[in-house]
Design a protein around this motif. Structure first.
Motif, mmCIF file in Angstrom:
data_model
loop_
_atom_site.group_PDB
_atom_site.id
_atom_site.type_symbol
_atom_site.label_atom_id
_atom_site.label_comp_id
_atom_site.label_asym_id
_atom_site.label_seq_id
_atom_site.Cartn_x
_atom_site.Cartn_y
_atom_site.Cartn_z
ATOM 1 N N SER A 18 -23.354 -61.125 -22.786
ATOM 2 C CA SER A 18 -21.934 -60.561 -22.305
ATOM 3 C C SER A 18 -21.331 -61.731 -21.677
ATOM 4 O O SER A 18 -21.705 -62.524 -20.955
ATOM 5 C CB SER A 18 -22.336 -59.083 -21.705
ATOM 6 O OG SER A 18 -20.853 -58.758 -21.220
ATOM 7 N N LYS A 96 -12.047 -58.595 -18.427
ATOM 8 C CA LYS A 96 -12.379 -58.128 -19.675
ATOM 9 C C LYS A 96 -13.816 -58.685 -20.005
ATOM 10 O O LYS A 96 -14.266 -59.562 -19.117
ATOM 11 C CB LYS A 96 -11.306 -58.839 -20.792
ATOM 12 C CG LYS A 96 -11.175 -60.450 -20.714
ATOM 13 C CD LYS A 96 -10.283 -60.963 -21.791
ATOM 14 C CE LYS A 96 -10.290 -62.504 -22.124
ATOM 15 N NZ LYS A 96 -9.389 -63.089 -22.931
ATOM 16 N N THR A 98 -16.323 -59.265 -23.009
ATOM 17 C CA THR A 98 -16.733 -59.606 -24.445
ATOM 18 C C THR A 98 -18.316 -59.363 -24.682
ATOM 19 O O THR A 98 -19.023 -59.391 -23.728
ATOM 20 C CB THR A 98 -16.384 -61.021 -24.913
ATOM 21 O OG1 THR A 98 -17.032 -61.953 -24.263
ATOM 22 C CG2 THR A 98 -14.858 -61.333 -24.587
ATOM 23 N N ASP A 175 -12.340 -55.644 -24.433
ATOM 24 C CA ASP A 175 -12.432 -56.989 -24.617
ATOM 25 C C ASP A 175 -10.872 -57.649 -24.339
ATOM 26 O O ASP A 175 -10.580 -58.779 -24.518
ATOM 27 C CB ASP A 175 -12.779 -57.369 -26.013
ATOM 28 C CG ASP A 175 -12.119 -57.003 -27.071
ATOM 29 O OD1 ASP A 175 -11.082 -55.975 -26.925
ATOM 30 O OD2 ASP A 175 -12.379 -57.125 -28.429
#
Length: 211
Positions: A18, A96, A98, A175
């Protein structure tokens, strides 16, 4: 009237690959004085403590990476702000995530193991599932206490009591950059994403709550 102390935030890196990005807007507002304080200097991690394999500052942004070939994790690891303790506060940041997992903002928390940066306490979840996005999860405690869209009261020895609802009328994507806000006033905890309330918790369990 007691003098408010400062907050700390502990963005979590989960045990899957991550990437967590935190922008410059790590701000704290005193619940009494309404004075904002910046917790991140935009240059380095001075005043913060975390696994140096996971955390860095890139282009003025805090970046956390986990479970690459060099950063295998067996448990959650946190970046811990070392600037003080807190009472009532409002904390806000942009972030954020991802990858296929989640992260979170830990607050009114305790360091369980400083060697592994393990922490327990209230957490505002950054989770890809709509019902978990902005919810309250108590790390190393009572688990899921309130999902997104719920007003909840926590009582000693009982399951979380849903006492009302808040609208879930905004599509949120983990994201993309979102503004996450935690407001802690006494035993009432409010989570917001992009200025919209995601959950409100009243913690009446005097044996387990954090003040």
């Amino acid at each position: 009237m007691p003098c408010p102390r400062r907050t700390f935030a502990e963005p979590r890196i989960p045990p899957m690959k991550s990437l967590l990005l935190l922008s410059l807007s790590l701000l704290l507002t005193s619940a009494f004085a309404q004075k904002a304080e910046t917790l991140f200097n935009g240059k380095n991690l001075d005043g913060w403590d975390g696994d140096p394999r996971l955390w860095s500052v890139q282009d003025g942004v805090i970046v956390g990476i986990a479970n690459t070939a060099d950063t295998k994790l067996k448990a959650n690891s946190f970046l811990i702000w070392k600037g003080g303790e807190v009472e009532d506060f409002e904390f806000s940041m942009e972030a954020k995530v991802t990858g296929e997992n989640n992260s979170g903002i830990q607050y009114r928390a305790k360091v369980v193991d400083p060697k592994t940066w393990s922490v327990g306490g209230y957490q505002m979840d950054m989770h890809p599932k709509a019902e978990f996005f902005g919810m309250l999860y108590e790390e190393r405690g009572r688990g899921i206490a309130a999902q997104r869209g719920q007003k909840v009261t926590l009582k000693e020895g009982k399951k979380p009591e849903v006492t009302g609802k808040v609208p879930m009328n905004e599509e949120l994507k983990l994201d993309q950059w979102n503004t996450f806000t935690v407001r802690a006033q006494g035993n009432v905890l409010t989570h917001m994403v992009n200025g919209i309330v995601t959950t409100i918790i009243t913690d009446e369990d005097k044996t387990k709550r954090s003040m």
